[in-house]
Design an enzyme around this catalytic site. Sequence first.
Site, PDB file in Angstrom:
ATOM      1  N   PRO A  17       0.631  -1.317   0.048  1.00 27.91           N
ATOM      2  CG  PRO A  17      -0.764  -1.493   1.774  1.00 27.91           C
ATOM      3  CD  PRO A  17       0.615  -2.271   1.236  1.00 27.91           C
ATOM      4  CD  GLU A  42       0.387  -7.546  10.691  1.00 33.31           C
ATOM      5  OE1 GLU A  42      -0.168  -6.515  10.555  1.00 33.31           O
ATOM      6  OE2 GLU A  42      -0.358  -8.732  10.578  1.00 33.31           O
ATOM      7  NE  ARG A  68      -7.307  -4.712 -20.482  1.00 33.69           N
ATOM      8  CZ  ARG A  68      -8.339  -5.138 -21.431  1.00 33.69           C
ATOM      9  NH1 ARG A  68      -8.584  -6.685 -21.209  1.00 33.69           N
ATOM     10  NH2 ARG A  68      -8.756  -4.635 -21.883  1.00 33.69           N
ATOM     11  CG  ASP A  95      -9.323   2.326 -28.876  1.00 36.13           C
ATOM     12  OD1 ASP A  95      -8.191   1.727 -28.427  1.00 36.13           O
ATOM     13  OD2 ASP A  95      -9.696   1.856 -29.931  1.00 36.13           O
TER      14      ASP A  95
HETATM   15  N1  4GX Z   1      -1.412  -2.771  -3.106  1.00 40.90           N
HETATM   16  N2  4GX Z   1      -1.092  -5.615   0.522  1.00 40.90           N
HETATM   17  C1  4GX Z   1       1.317  -6.324   0.939  1.00 40.90           C
HETATM   18  C2  4GX Z   1       1.995  -6.823   3.357  1.00 40.90           C
HETATM   19  C3  4GX Z   1       2.422  -5.529   3.759  1.00 40.90           C
HETATM   20  C4  4GX Z   1       1.945  -5.334   4.838  1.00 40.90           C
HETATM   21  C5  4GX Z   1       2.420  -4.043   5.336  1.00 40.90           C
HETATM   22  C6  4GX Z   1       3.739  -3.594   3.520  1.00 40.90           C
HETATM   23  C7  4GX Z   1       3.255  -3.126   4.859  1.00 40.90           C
HETATM   24  C8  4GX Z   1      -1.394  -4.093  -1.478  1.00 40.90           C
HETATM   25  C9  4GX Z   1      -2.047  -2.964  -2.129  1.00 40.90           C
HETATM   26  C10 4GX Z   1      -1.568  -4.557  -0.196  1.00 40.90           C
HETATM   27  C11 4GX Z   1      -1.443  -5.969   1.841  1.00 40.90           C
HETATM   28  C12 4GX Z   1       0.096  -6.420  -0.035  1.00 40.90           C
HETATM   29  C13 4GX Z   1      -0.085  -6.003   2.758  1.00 40.90           C
HETATM   30  N3  4GX Z   1       3.228  -4.778   3.097  1.00 40.90           N
HETATM   31  N4  4GX Z   1      -0.479  -4.580  -2.354  1.00 40.90           N
HETATM   32  N5  4GX Z   1       0.998  -6.879   2.193  1.00 40.90           N
HETATM   33  N6  4GX Z   1      -2.950  -2.283  -1.571  1.00 40.90           N
HETATM   34  O1  4GX Z   1      -2.668  -4.108   0.363  1.00 40.90           O
HETATM   35  O2  4GX Z   1      -0.543  -3.737  -3.392  1.00 40.90           O
END
Ligand code: 4GX
Length: 249
Positions: free
Chosen positions: A87, A114, A152, A167
């Site tokens: 995130p 986590e 894609r 498009d």
């Molecule tokens: N877009 N996640 C990563 C593990 C995590 C936890 C805390 C870093 C800090 C996500 C998103 C996403 C859930 C992937 C937590 N990494 N990935 N994961 N939104 O929510 O890509």
Amino acid sequence: MQFDVVTLFPELVDAVVRCGITGRAAERGLISLELWNPRDYAVDVHRTVDGRPYGGGPGMVMTGECLLQAIRAARQKNPGKVVYLSPQGLPLSQSLAHDLLIENSLILLCGRYEGIDERVIKLEVDMECSIGDYVLSGGELGAMVLIDVLTRLLPGALGHHESAAQDSFFDGLLDCPHYTRPDILEGYEVPMVLKSGNHAEIARWRKKQALGKTWRCRPELLQARQLTSSERVLLDEYINEFESSKKLY
Ligand code: 4GX
């Protein structure tokens, strides 16, 4: 394009090359997916891949050693940038996807729990990418989204009919409404213009609907995009009709 995905759930990610457009692209050799499970590099009897967080707190953290080995095994076979799905990453957009197309090979790192030990990010991650502001249970769905969006865009991945749908977002606007048979569905009719056979009128109607829908649902997309004078006319027409239709109720 080569995708190497480092994941504790390889069977989840594998689904992307078994279905639909991405499945066909894999069959045709436009994309190739290889899966690397950090658990395969765990040495202890329990094949441990997580640990309690230093400093305390809830949950577990993915440990560094087997992650580093999995990433390096992938990198050795298929050299490429390492993208960590999280995130905190750069928000994925159609334009970021276009920028990533210059890469022939990407290693997608999926975290569970986590998160992963920060030193793995420091040592091996080239880029962090987020698919949106919400919390997934792991990076796998993010990696699959990224693979789908990039596939894609590869030449030959879409048939002629499928490429038309793309498009609309290339254009920075939402798509226009679509209709198929029957003519009347539960009292709702297909807009007359779509049955007129007048292709110029149909194109004008579709553009007007795309502009109107974007104005109603995603006005910030219009801010980011300069309208041509004829588009302005179409949108003003849409807005006028929309405002006067509201007055009827
Ligand atoms: N877009 N996640 C990563 C593990 C995590 C936890 C805390 C870093 C800090 C996500 C998103 C996403 C859930 C992937 C937590 N990494 N990935 N994961 N939104 O929510 O890509």
